[in-house]
Design an enzyme around this catalytic site. Structure first.
Site, mmCIF file in Angstrom:
data_model
loop_
_atom_site.group_PDB
_atom_site.id
_atom_site.type_symbol
_atom_site.label_atom_id
_atom_site.label_comp_id
_atom_site.label_asym_id
_atom_site.label_seq_id
_atom_site.Cartn_x
_atom_site.Cartn_y
_atom_site.Cartn_z
ATOM 1 N N SER A 39 -1.185 1.417 -20.233
ATOM 2 C CA SER A 39 -0.885 0.937 -21.584
ATOM 3 C C SER A 39 0.548 0.439 -21.750
ATOM 4 O O SER A 39 0.836 -0.308 -22.679
ATOM 5 C CB SER A 39 -1.163 2.036 -22.614
ATOM 6 N N LYS A 81 4.799 5.366 -25.663
ATOM 7 C CA LYS A 81 4.704 4.008 -26.210
ATOM 8 C C LYS A 81 6.109 3.552 -26.602
ATOM 9 O O LYS A 81 7.077 4.303 -26.531
ATOM 10 C CB LYS A 81 3.805 3.966 -27.456
#
Length: 489
Positions: free
Chosen positions: A157, A249
């Protein structure tokens, strides 16, 4: 690019090793050992074992994964104790910053070596192991809680900024470490005891959580490790906040920001947010012939980056997750017919209409038709920020108010909010929230799909990569040497 990374790796390694070895040179001389022994890798560890009063055979245990790291911390602590250093700060400096601390001890004139005292009656092997490992576990637990913790990247990701198989250190002191809510926990574990499904904690004692002072606050562009909020992403278990599953993230919006995404570009407060250099999107790639694994690897692509290979109308189709640089390189290959950037226009799945978000609204009116590449505008809640309560605001913020803003009795019915049995017509948030996105923008389960990250879920700032392993490479190329000691930006 590879040459510059290799040079950075070499410089980083030398900056770490040279001061450490020089410090050992002087420390060994103080102990009556030849200084040159401190300059010889591995052999200097044998000498440290000797000076710390530990058996030389322990050298073999130092190279066992996990166990070796714990024993190494205990060994370095025993080593500096022989030089009269017995405080927690000394132990942390020896374990984390030997390249600074060893030269300090070596050149400081009033620091002298004292051989470890021999206690009456020789200790059994069991006693020595118990004491050494016990002390090392305590030290490692304190360092892991207060200073820094190791993490690994399990999913793509954050590619191509962070790769699957990257091992990194996450700084706890940047944003301030959190106190634990469950003190009764097996040391150095997270949700489960290693290699079992047995919970690593019990909730017989539950404490309030606090955050110690840090060096800074989360900023836009920071790469952040946090506990992912939704129960659906935590094995459908209500873990304590600090034991929820760790995600990593990039922060794209901080408390009080208004965020929107237009044609894939992220904007905060009307200004475009700088894009990460290694950001990726999904592309549909067509070719005349199947693209073999060797060609994919030559392009720096692994199984996480290329899917498909089905044939239609005489062409082979692939879905690839690429940086713009790699997409441009693919277009130049003779056997590639087209490389087309995908537009993610699926309406379902994004907040507030997401299976992770639990929208409480009963209204048939739909308040947004957001998609992955065109999203918002959305205001990010800020501590002290107040919103009016109606069906629309409850659709976007109701789950946050109910599940994460430290309210005990919350009910949402027919577009109305009740807290502790009383209707509330406006609501003031009790903590800050953040909006996080992966750099692999079309292959990241992030805030677009499950919502805001509460401040009390923030773990720390991703600091630097200390090891990187390519699980798809052959034995001789398993280690990505060029990524060692890369700072995370």
């Amino acid at each position: 690019m590879q040459d510059s990374r290799g040079l950075a790796l070499l410089i980083g390694t030398l900056l770490f090793l040279i001061p450490t070895f020089i410090g050992l040179y002087k420390m060994f001389e103080k102990a009556g050992e030849a200084g040159w022994k401190g300059l010889v890798p591995v052999y200097n560890l044998v000498v440290i074992l000797k000076l710390a009063g530990r058996p030389w055979s322990w050298i073999f245990y130092l190279f066992i994964p996990v166990i070796g790291q714990v024993i190494m911390i205990g060994l370095l602590i025993d080593f500096v104790k022989c030089y009269g250093k017995n405080s927690l700060i000394d132990y942390i400096a020896a374990a984390i910053f030997p390249f600074l601390y060893f030269p300090y001890l070596g050149f400081k004139k009033d620091v002298v070596y004292t051989a470890p005292k021999k206690e009456e009656g020789k200790k059994s092997v069991r006693q020595e192991w118990t004491e050494a490992i016990g002390f090392a576990v305590i030290a490692a637990t304190l360092i892991r809680w207060l200073i820094m913790e190791a993490y690994t990247i399990p999913t793509p990701s954050m590619e191509n900024s962070l790769l699957v198989g990257d091992f990194l250190f996450v700084s706890k002191f940047h944003y301030g470490t959190r106190t634990t809510t469950t003190p009764l926990q097996v040391p150095l574990t997270h949700q489960k005891i290693w290699f079992t499904n047995i919970p690593s904690y019990v909730e017989w004692i539950k404490l309030p959580q606090y955050r110690l002072p840090g060096l800074s606050h989360v900023k836009r562009g920071d790469v952040v490790v946090f506990n992912v909020p939704p129960r659906g992403l935590n094995d459908d278990v209500d873990y304590p906040v600090d034991l929820k599953t760790n995600y990593i993230k990039r922060c794209v919006a901080v408390p009080g920001d208004t965020l929107f995404i237009q044609d894939k570009q992220v904007y905060t407060n009307g200004e475009p947010l700088p894009n990460p250099p290694e950001m990726q999107y999904s592309y549909v790639v067509t070719s005349d012939n199947p693209i073999n694994e060797r060609n994919l690897r030559a392009l720096g692509l692994g199984p996480e980056d290329a899917q498909g290979g089905g044939q239609q109308n005489g062409k082979f189709y692939y879905l690839m997750f690429l940086t713009k640089e790699r997409a441009d390189a693919l277009k130049k290959l003779s056997y590639i017919k087209s490389v087309v950037l995908e537009n993610k226009n699926e309406v379902e799945g994004q907040i507030p209409y997401s299976r992770y978000y639990e929208v409480p609204s009963t209204s048939e009116k739909r308040y947004s038709h957001w998609v992955t590449d065109n999203f918002g505008p959305l205001w990010v809640p800020k501590k002290g920020g107040t919103i009016p309560i109606n069906d629309s605001t409850l659709t976007f913020y109701g789950p946050t108010i109910k599940m994460y803003d430290h309210n005990k009795d919350v009910k949402i019915e027919n577009g109305r909010l009740y807290i502790d049995g009383k209707e509330v017509t406006e609501y003031t948030f009790k903590q800050d929230y953040y909006f996080m996105m992966g750099d692999n923008r079309h292959n990241s389960l992030d805030s677009r799909f499950w919502g805001f990250v509460p401040e009390d879920h923030i773990v720390g700032k991703a600091f630097f990569i200390w090891l990187s392993i390519d699980r798809n490479a052959d034995f001789f190329h398993k280690i990505r040497w060029s990524r060692f000691f890369n700072l995370i930006r």
